[in-house]
Scaffold this motif. Structure first.
Motif, PDB file in Angstrom:
ATOM      1  N   GLN A 175      38.781  17.592 -22.417  1.00 56.45           N
ATOM      2  CA  GLN A 175      38.997  16.235 -22.952  1.00 56.45           C
ATOM      3  C   GLN A 175      39.124  16.289 -24.465  1.00 56.45           C
ATOM      4  OE1 GLN A 175      35.700  13.852 -21.651  1.00 56.45           O
ATOM      5  NE2 GLN A 175      36.391  13.791 -19.525  1.00 56.45           N
ATOM      6  N   ARG A 176      38.245  17.048 -25.077  1.00 53.21           N
ATOM      7  CA  ARG A 176      38.237  17.156 -26.534  1.00 53.21           C
ATOM      8  C   ARG A 176      39.512  17.834 -27.035  1.00 53.21           C
ATOM      9  NH1 ARG A 176      35.460  20.903 -30.021  1.00 53.21           N
ATOM     10  NH2 ARG A 176      35.214  19.915 -32.034  1.00 53.21           N
ATOM     11  N   ALA A 177      39.928  18.890 -26.350  1.00 53.71           N
ATOM     12  CA  ALA A 177      41.132  19.618 -26.758  1.00 53.71           C
ATOM     13  C   ALA A 177      42.392  18.778 -26.581  1.00 53.71           C
ATOM     14  CB  ALA A 177      41.249  20.913 -25.959  1.00 53.71           C
ATOM     15  N   GLU A 178      42.417  17.936 -25.557  1.00 56.84           N
ATOM     16  CA  GLU A 178      43.588  17.108 -25.276  1.00 56.84           C
ATOM     17  C   GLU A 178      43.699  15.911 -26.221  1.00 56.84           C
ATOM     18  OE1 GLU A 178      42.819  15.971 -21.255  1.00 56.84           O
ATOM     19  OE2 GLU A 178      43.426  17.922 -20.449  1.00 56.84           O
ATOM     20  N   ASN A 179      42.630  15.569 -26.887  1.00 53.88           N
ATOM     21  CA  ASN A 179      42.606  14.368 -27.708  1.00 53.88           C
ATOM     22  C   ASN A 179      43.337  14.608 -29.022  1.00 53.88           C
ATOM     23  OD1 ASN A 179      41.363  12.590 -29.888  1.00 53.88           O
ATOM     24  ND2 ASN A 179      40.715  11.597 -27.994  1.00 53.88           N
ATOM     25  N   ARG A 180      44.444  13.939 -29.220  1.00 54.70           N
ATOM     26  CA  ARG A 180      45.221  14.039 -30.450  1.00 54.70           C
ATOM     27  C   ARG A 180      45.677  12.652 -30.868  1.00 54.70           C
ATOM     28  NH1 ARG A 180      42.914  17.868 -31.052  1.00 54.70           N
ATOM     29  NH2 ARG A 180      43.535  20.010 -30.783  1.00 54.70           N
ATOM     30  N   GLN A 201      37.543  13.583 -36.955  1.00 59.66           N
ATOM     31  CA  GLN A 201      36.330  12.782 -36.788  1.00 59.66           C
ATOM     32  C   GLN A 201      36.123  12.392 -35.321  1.00 59.66           C
ATOM     33  OE1 GLN A 201      33.898  12.307 -38.894  1.00 59.66           O
ATOM     34  NE2 GLN A 201      32.765  11.156 -37.385  1.00 59.66           N
ATOM     35  N   ILE A 202      37.186  12.029 -34.646  1.00 58.24           N
ATOM     36  CA  ILE A 202      37.089  11.649 -33.233  1.00 58.24           C
ATOM     37  C   ILE A 202      36.577  12.831 -32.416  1.00 58.24           C
ATOM     38  CG2 ILE A 202      38.444  11.092 -31.165  1.00 58.24           C
ATOM     39  CD1 ILE A 202      40.246   9.380 -33.059  1.00 58.24           C
ATOM     40  N   ARG A 203      37.145  14.026 -32.648  1.00 59.39           N
ATOM     41  CA  ARG A 203      36.703  15.206 -31.890  1.00 59.39           C
ATOM     42  C   ARG A 203      35.284  15.620 -32.265  1.00 59.39           C
ATOM     43  NH1 ARG A 203      41.900  15.696 -32.618  1.00 59.39           N
ATOM     44  NH2 ARG A 203      41.780  17.004 -34.463  1.00 59.39           N
ATOM     45  N   ARG A 204      34.886  15.374 -33.498  1.00 65.88           N
ATOM     46  CA  ARG A 204      33.506  15.648 -33.906  1.00 65.88           C
ATOM     47  C   ARG A 204      32.549  14.726 -33.131  1.00 65.88           C
ATOM     48  NH1 ARG A 204      33.814  15.644 -39.841  1.00 65.88           N
ATOM     49  NH2 ARG A 204      34.721  17.699 -39.599  1.00 65.88           N
ATOM     50  N   GLN A 205      32.948  13.466 -32.996  1.00 68.68           N
ATOM     51  CA  GLN A 205      32.156  12.501 -32.235  1.00 68.68           C
ATOM     52  C   GLN A 205      32.107  12.900 -30.761  1.00 68.68           C
ATOM     53  OE1 GLN A 205      30.241   9.989 -33.207  1.00 68.68           O
ATOM     54  NE2 GLN A 205      29.690   9.547 -31.100  1.00 68.68           N
ATOM     55  N   MET A 206      33.231  13.359 -30.234  1.00 67.76           N
ATOM     56  CA  MET A 206      33.269  13.797 -28.833  1.00 67.76           C
ATOM     57  C   MET A 206      32.339  14.988 -28.608  1.00 67.76           C
ATOM     58  SD  MET A 206      37.326  13.454 -27.944  1.00 67.76           S
ATOM     59  CE  MET A 206      37.187  13.622 -26.158  1.00 67.76           C
ATOM     60  N   LEU A 207      32.242  15.869 -29.590  1.00 68.32           N
ATOM     61  CA  LEU A 207      31.337  17.016 -29.487  1.00 68.32           C
ATOM     62  C   LEU A 207      29.886  16.552 -29.440  1.00 68.32           C
ATOM     63  CD1 LEU A 207      31.130  20.094 -29.387  1.00 68.32           C
ATOM     64  CD2 LEU A 207      31.119  20.091 -31.892  1.00 68.32           C
ATOM     65  N   GLU A 223      28.894  13.634 -28.380  1.00 67.27           N
ATOM     66  CA  GLU A 223      28.724  12.989 -27.071  1.00 67.27           C
ATOM     67  C   GLU A 223      28.554  14.028 -25.966  1.00 67.27           C
ATOM     68  OE1 GLU A 223      32.136  10.462 -26.649  1.00 67.27           O
ATOM     69  OE2 GLU A 223      31.461   9.112 -28.249  1.00 67.27           O
ATOM     70  N   LYS A 224      29.272  15.138 -26.080  1.00 72.20           N
ATOM     71  CA  LYS A 224      29.140  16.224 -25.099  1.00 72.20           C
ATOM     72  C   LYS A 224      27.707  16.757 -25.107  1.00 72.20           C
ATOM     73  CE  LYS A 224      30.348  21.065 -24.659  1.00 72.20           C
ATOM     74  NZ  LYS A 224      31.111  22.163 -25.238  1.00 72.20           N
ATOM     75  N   ARG A 225      27.204  17.018 -26.297  1.00 77.30           N
ATOM     76  CA  ARG A 225      25.817  17.523 -26.402  1.00 77.30           C
ATOM     77  C   ARG A 225      24.832  16.540 -25.785  1.00 77.30           C
ATOM     78  NH1 ARG A 225      26.862  18.332 -32.076  1.00 77.30           N
ATOM     79  NH2 ARG A 225      27.984  20.276 -32.281  1.00 77.30           N
ATOM     80  N   GLU A 226      25.020  15.267 -26.066  1.00 75.91           N
ATOM     81  CA  GLU A 226      24.124  14.232 -25.538  1.00 75.91           C
ATOM     82  C   GLU A 226      24.236  14.149 -24.012  1.00 75.91           C
ATOM     83  OE1 GLU A 226      21.037  11.811 -25.717  1.00 75.91           O
ATOM     84  OE2 GLU A 226      21.892  12.797 -27.474  1.00 75.91           O
ATOM     85  N   THR A 227      25.442  14.224 -23.502  1.00 73.70           N
ATOM     86  CA  THR A 227      25.649  14.187 -22.057  1.00 73.70           C
ATOM     87  C   THR A 227      24.959  15.367 -21.386  1.00 73.70           C
ATOM     88  OG1 THR A 227      27.743  13.008 -22.235  1.00 73.70           O
ATOM     89  CG2 THR A 227      27.394  14.274 -20.219  1.00 73.70           C
ATOM     90  N   LEU A 228      25.170  16.566 -21.918  1.00 74.61           N
ATOM     91  CA  LEU A 228      24.552  17.754 -21.320  1.00 74.61           C
ATOM     92  C   LEU A 228      23.031  17.685 -21.391  1.00 74.61           C
ATOM     93  CD1 LEU A 228      27.017  20.512 -22.580  1.00 74.61           C
ATOM     94  CD2 LEU A 228      26.858  19.521 -20.285  1.00 74.61           C
ATOM     95  N   LYS A 229      22.531  17.099 -22.458  1.00 74.01           N
ATOM     96  CA  LYS A 229      21.079  16.914 -22.588  1.00 74.01           C
ATOM     97  C   LYS A 229      20.572  15.951 -21.506  1.00 74.01           C
ATOM     98  CE  LYS A 229      17.679  15.507 -26.056  1.00 74.01           C
ATOM     99  NZ  LYS A 229      17.494  14.970 -27.410  1.00 74.01           N
ATOM    100  N   THR A 230      21.308  14.884 -21.278  1.00 74.07           N
ATOM    101  CA  THR A 230      20.945  13.897 -20.253  1.00 74.07           C
ATOM    102  C   THR A 230      20.962  14.529 -18.863  1.00 74.07           C
ATOM    103  OG1 THR A 230      21.863  12.094 -21.583  1.00 74.07           O
ATOM    104  CG2 THR A 230      21.613  11.674 -19.229  1.00 74.07           C
TER     105      THR A 230
END
Length: 129
Positions: free
Chosen positions: A93-98, A24-30, A32-39
Motif C-alpha cells: 500500500q505504501r509503495a503504491e501510494n503516489r 509525508q503521506i508515506r511517512r504517516q503510512m509507516l 500507521e503500519k507500526r501502530e497496526t502491527l502493535k495492535t
C-alpha cells in the motif's frame, strides 16, 4: 572533467524526484503500519483477520479487485506468517501510494528514457559497423 567547468561546483540532488507531500503521506503510512502491527499483537488470528478485513474493506471500497488481492494474503495463514502477510500488504500500500505530482515526475522520466532508447536504437547499428 572539461576544463571549462574547472572551479564550478557541481551539486547532485535527488530532491526534484520527490513531492514533499507524498513523502509525508508515506511517512504517516509507516507510522500507521507500526501502530497496526502493535495492535495486532494482542489479538488472536481470527480477530486479526476480522480487523484487517474491516480496515482493508474501507480502504479498497472502490476497488474490489485490489480488496480481493489484499484479503487473499490472509487466507491459509496463521501466527507469524499471518503477520508477515499483513506486513507485505501494508508495505505494498505504501509503495503504491503516489501523489499526482509524483506520477507526473515518473511519467516525465519514462518519456525521457523512451527518447534515449529511441536514440540508442537509431545509432547502435552505425556503432556496430
Amino acid at each position: 572533467m572539461d576544463e571549462r567547468f574547472e572551479g564550478i561546483p557541481i551539486h547532485y540532488s535527488t530532491t526534484y524526484r520527490d513531492d514533499p507531500e507524498g513523502v509525508q503521506i508515506r511517512r504517516q503510512m509507516l507510522a500507521e503500519k507500526r501502530e497496526t502491527l502493535k495492535t495486532l499483537r494482542e489479538m488472536s488470528d481470527d480477530q486479526i483477520r476480522e480487523y484487517m478485513t474491516e480496515k482493508w474493506s474501507a480502504r479498497y471500497s472502490d476497488d474490489a479487485k485490489r480488496l480481493d488481492k489484499a484479503l487473499n494474503r490472509l487466507e491459509g495463514t496463521s501466527g507469524t506468517k499471518l503477520i508477515d502477510a499483513i506486513t507485505k500488504e501494508l508495505d505494498a500500500q505504501r509503495a503504491e501510494n503516489r501523489t499526482l505530482k509524483e506520477q507526473a515526475i515518473t511519467a516525465e522520466f519514462d518519456q525521457h528514457i523512451g527518447v534515449l532508447k529511441e536514440t540508442w536504437d537509431t545509432i547502435l547499428p552505425d556503432l556496430k559497423k
